[in-house]
Write a protein that holds these residues in place. Structure first.
Motif, PDB file in Angstrom:
ATOM      1  N   TYR A  32       0.822  -1.202   0.000  1.00 49.22           N
ATOM      2  CA  TYR A  32       0.000   0.000   0.000  1.00 49.22           C
ATOM      3  C   TYR A  32       0.860   1.258   0.000  1.00 49.22           C
ATOM      4  N   LEU A  33       2.022   1.207   0.660  1.00 47.88           N
ATOM      5  CA  LEU A  33       2.928   2.349   0.731  1.00 47.88           C
ATOM      6  C   LEU A  33       3.888   2.418  -0.460  1.00 47.88           C
ATOM      7  N   ARG A  34       3.648   1.591  -1.478  1.00 45.91           N
ATOM      8  CA  ARG A  34       4.470   1.517  -2.695  1.00 45.91           C
ATOM      9  C   ARG A  34       5.917   1.130  -2.375  1.00 45.91           C
ATOM     10  N   LYS A  35       6.085   0.276  -1.408  1.00 46.55           N
ATOM     11  CA  LYS A  35       7.429  -0.163  -1.012  1.00 46.55           C
ATOM     12  C   LYS A  35       7.662  -1.632  -1.373  1.00 46.55           C
ATOM     13  N   TRP A  36       7.070  -2.043  -2.503  1.00 47.00           N
ATOM     14  CA  TRP A  36       7.206  -3.446  -2.883  1.00 47.00           C
ATOM     15  C   TRP A  36       8.636  -3.780  -3.277  1.00 47.00           C
ATOM     16  N   LEU A  37       8.991  -5.040  -3.052  1.00 48.17           N
ATOM     17  CA  LEU A  37      10.340  -5.536  -3.317  1.00 48.17           C
ATOM     18  C   LEU A  37      10.266  -6.845  -4.100  1.00 48.17           C
ATOM     19  N   PRO A  38      11.325  -7.198  -4.837  1.00 45.43           N
ATOM     20  CA  PRO A  38      11.331  -8.480  -5.555  1.00 45.43           C
ATOM     21  C   PRO A  38      11.159  -9.674  -4.627  1.00 45.43           C
ATOM     22  N   SER A  39      11.475  -9.494  -3.357  1.00 46.95           N
ATOM     23  CA  SER A  39      11.371 -10.593  -2.397  1.00 46.95           C
ATOM     24  C   SER A  39       9.950 -10.825  -1.890  1.00 46.95           C
ATOM     25  N   HIS A  40       9.036  -9.900  -2.163  1.00 48.12           N
ATOM     26  CA  HIS A  40       7.662 -10.057  -1.691  1.00 48.12           C
ATOM     27  C   HIS A  40       6.990 -11.253  -2.371  1.00 48.12           C
ATOM     28  N   SER A  41       6.311 -12.054  -1.575  1.00 50.86           N
ATOM     29  CA  SER A  41       5.675 -13.267  -2.124  1.00 50.86           C
ATOM     30  C   SER A  41       4.641 -12.923  -3.182  1.00 50.86           C
ATOM     31  N   GLN A  42       3.922 -11.802  -3.003  1.00 52.51           N
ATOM     32  CA  GLN A  42       2.882 -11.436  -3.966  1.00 52.51           C
ATOM     33  C   GLN A  42       3.482 -11.158  -5.350  1.00 52.51           C
ATOM     34  N   VAL A  43       4.657 -10.547  -5.374  1.00 56.43           N
ATOM     35  CA  VAL A  43       5.335 -10.253  -6.643  1.00 56.43           C
ATOM     36  C   VAL A  43       5.812 -11.549  -7.294  1.00 56.43           C
ATOM     37  N   ASN A  44       6.483 -12.377  -6.516  1.00 57.84           N
ATOM     38  CA  ASN A  44       7.007 -13.640  -7.043  1.00 57.84           C
ATOM     39  C   ASN A  44       5.902 -14.586  -7.479  1.00 57.84           C
ATOM     40  N   ASN A  45       4.848 -14.680  -6.672  1.00 60.31           N
ATOM     41  CA  ASN A  45       3.741 -15.586  -7.015  1.00 60.31           C
ATOM     42  C   ASN A  45       3.042 -15.152  -8.298  1.00 60.31           C
ATOM     43  N   PHE A  77      -4.251 -12.699 -23.017  1.00 58.19           N
ATOM     44  CA  PHE A  77      -4.725 -12.217 -21.711  1.00 58.19           C
ATOM     45  C   PHE A  77      -3.612 -12.272 -20.668  1.00 58.19           C
ATOM     46  N   PHE A  78      -2.874 -13.376 -20.628  1.00 53.30           N
ATOM     47  CA  PHE A  78      -1.792 -13.521 -19.656  1.00 53.30           C
ATOM     48  C   PHE A  78      -0.655 -12.534 -19.948  1.00 53.30           C
ATOM     49  N   TYR A  79      -0.327 -12.341 -21.216  1.00 57.87           N
ATOM     50  CA  TYR A  79       0.733 -11.382 -21.554  1.00 57.87           C
ATOM     51  C   TYR A  79       0.292  -9.947 -21.256  1.00 57.87           C
ATOM     52  N   TYR A  80      -0.983  -9.668 -21.430  1.00 55.33           N
ATOM     53  CA  TYR A  80      -1.513  -8.350 -21.053  1.00 55.33           C
ATOM     54  C   TYR A  80      -1.303  -8.104 -19.557  1.00 55.33           C
ATOM     55  N   LEU A  81      -1.607  -9.104 -18.729  1.00 54.79           N
ATOM     56  CA  LEU A  81      -1.413  -8.957 -17.287  1.00 54.79           C
ATOM     57  C   LEU A  81       0.065  -8.777 -16.946  1.00 54.79           C
ATOM     58  N   LEU A  82       0.937  -9.456 -17.694  1.00 56.31           N
ATOM     59  CA  LEU A  82       2.370  -9.334 -17.438  1.00 56.31           C
ATOM     60  C   LEU A  82       2.879  -7.916 -17.706  1.00 56.31           C
ATOM     61  N   ILE A  83       2.509  -7.325 -18.852  1.00 56.29           N
ATOM     62  CA  ILE A  83       3.003  -5.977 -19.128  1.00 56.29           C
ATOM     63  C   ILE A  83       2.318  -4.952 -18.235  1.00 56.29           C
ATOM     64  N   ASP A  84       1.104  -5.236 -17.812  1.00 54.23           N
ATOM     65  CA  ASP A  84       0.391  -4.313 -16.932  1.00 54.23           C
ATOM     66  C   ASP A  84       1.099  -4.214 -15.585  1.00 54.23           C
ATOM     67  N   ASP A  85       1.608  -5.334 -15.088  1.00 55.32           N
ATOM     68  CA  ASP A  85       2.268  -5.347 -13.783  1.00 55.32           C
ATOM     69  C   ASP A  85       3.768  -5.105 -13.848  1.00 55.32           C
ATOM     70  N   PHE A  86       4.425  -5.609 -14.911  1.00 57.04           N
ATOM     71  CA  PHE A  86       5.893  -5.622 -14.897  1.00 57.04           C
ATOM     72  C   PHE A  86       6.561  -4.794 -15.994  1.00 57.04           C
ATOM     73  N   GLY A  87       5.819  -4.340 -17.001  1.00 56.58           N
ATOM     74  CA  GLY A  87       6.435  -3.551 -18.070  1.00 56.58           C
ATOM     75  C   GLY A  87       7.136  -4.426 -19.083  1.00 56.58           C
ATOM     76  N   ASP A  88       8.451  -4.267 -19.239  1.00 59.53           N
ATOM     77  CA  ASP A  88       9.229  -5.108 -20.153  1.00 59.53           C
ATOM     78  C   ASP A  88       9.338  -6.509 -19.560  1.00 59.53           C
ATOM     79  N   VAL A  89       9.110  -7.526 -20.383  1.00 57.51           N
ATOM     80  CA  VAL A  89       9.094  -8.898 -19.854  1.00 57.51           C
ATOM     81  C   VAL A  89       9.725  -9.871 -20.845  1.00 57.51           C
TER      82      VAL A  89
END
Length: 300
Positions: free
Chosen positions: A155-168, A206-218
């Protein structure tokens, strides 16, 4: 589950189910646990009884074969024939049963589940990552340990690559892309019905759309035989162009049927809704707004 063959009238299919029933010993416990978690069944003494939710789910499925133990019987029968060299995989995936199996393998990735798998309602996955990092949900961290600190960090925009939500989310989406690639390859090799191949391609888009929406370049691949060394990193715009192209080429081939066997699946109208959604954020993905294209897709 072990004695499901008793419910099948066809002698050949009943015989195919006799050896294994539905599922395997190694998977039945997990299947039953999932049914409990989703409130589809309840325990009454030594029996498992369908809940009202479970009954409602079955009633929404119009295709009788999908609700019958006969479908597993058909698969078991075909597997035996494959083992004996009497039935080639490409022949199976040219049949309605094979097409349904190929698509079901991809659609199985969409429902929310524990461990970050799924589009909506998944625990510590795509839904949490996208709703906690916006103003849709606020989950405070409590010193009592009721909630993970990562929720408030998102919520505070402090996400990290180690966060389970990002990795999952990353792992789930690439697993889904891989399954979609396999489905397309199997059906194209078997010369399956064009609308079904199109459905798998729309799912992959659909899956690739979600990927660029969350991660940008993939990383991008459409062939599962692509090695890590050969896999290219594509820009957000390049993958956006691929998604739009795939949708424009395939949405028109999808079934116009609403509900019934297409409940929860991509039909033509869901495809155009996805295309409109992709166009809606075109300026974010590419630097160029596409409002007219978005409206045109909505007008379909």
């Amino acid at each position: 589950m072990e004695t499901a063959g008793k419910l099948v009238d066809n002698d050949e299919l009943r015989d195919a189910l006799k050896e294994n029933g539905i599922g395997r010993a190694s998977t039945r416990a997990a299947l039953i646990e999932t049914l409990f978690k989703r409130d589809y069944i309840r325990k009454e003494r030594k029996n498992l009884i369908a809940t009202n939710t479970g009954v409602d789910l079955i009633q929404t499925i119009q295709e009788e074969l999908l609700k019958s133990a006969e479908l597993t019987g058909l698969w078991e029968k075909k597997l035996r024939e494959v083992e004996r060299g009497e039935y080639a995989a490409k022949d199976f995936y040219a049949t309605p049963e094979g097409v349904n199996a190929a698509l079901a393998n991809v659609y199985s990735q969409i429902p929310g589940n524990w461990g970050g798998v799924g589009y909506a309602g998944a625990d510590n996955g795509w839904y949490d990552l996208n709703s906690m990092s916006s103003d849709e949900q606020v989950v405070p961290h409590r010193n009592t340990g009721d909630w993970e600190l990562t929720f408030s960090e998102l919520y505070l925009r402090k996400w990290l690559p180690s966060h389970s939500q990002v990795n999952n989310t990353w792992s789930w989406l690439y697993k889904s892309v891989t399954k979609a690639n396999l489905s397309i390859q199997l059906m194209e090799t078997s010369k399956a019905e064009a609308s079904k191949i199109a459905e798998a391609k729309v799912l992959r888009a659909f899956f690739y759309y979600l990927l660029i929406d969350d991660f940008g370049d993939v990383p991008f691949y459409t062939d599962n035989n692509t090695t890590i060394a050969a896999m290219q990193q594509k820009s957000r715009k390049e993958v956006f162009d691929f998604v739009v192209s795939e949708l424009k080429d395939n949405v028109g081939k999808l079934s116009p049927v609403k509900g019934g066997e297409y409940y929860g699946r991509f039909n033509k109208w869901a495809g155009y809704a996805l295309l409109a959604k992709v166009y809606l954020n075109a300026e974010v993905y590419t630097g160029t707004a596409m409002w007219a294209e978005c409206i045109a897709a909505c007008d379909k």
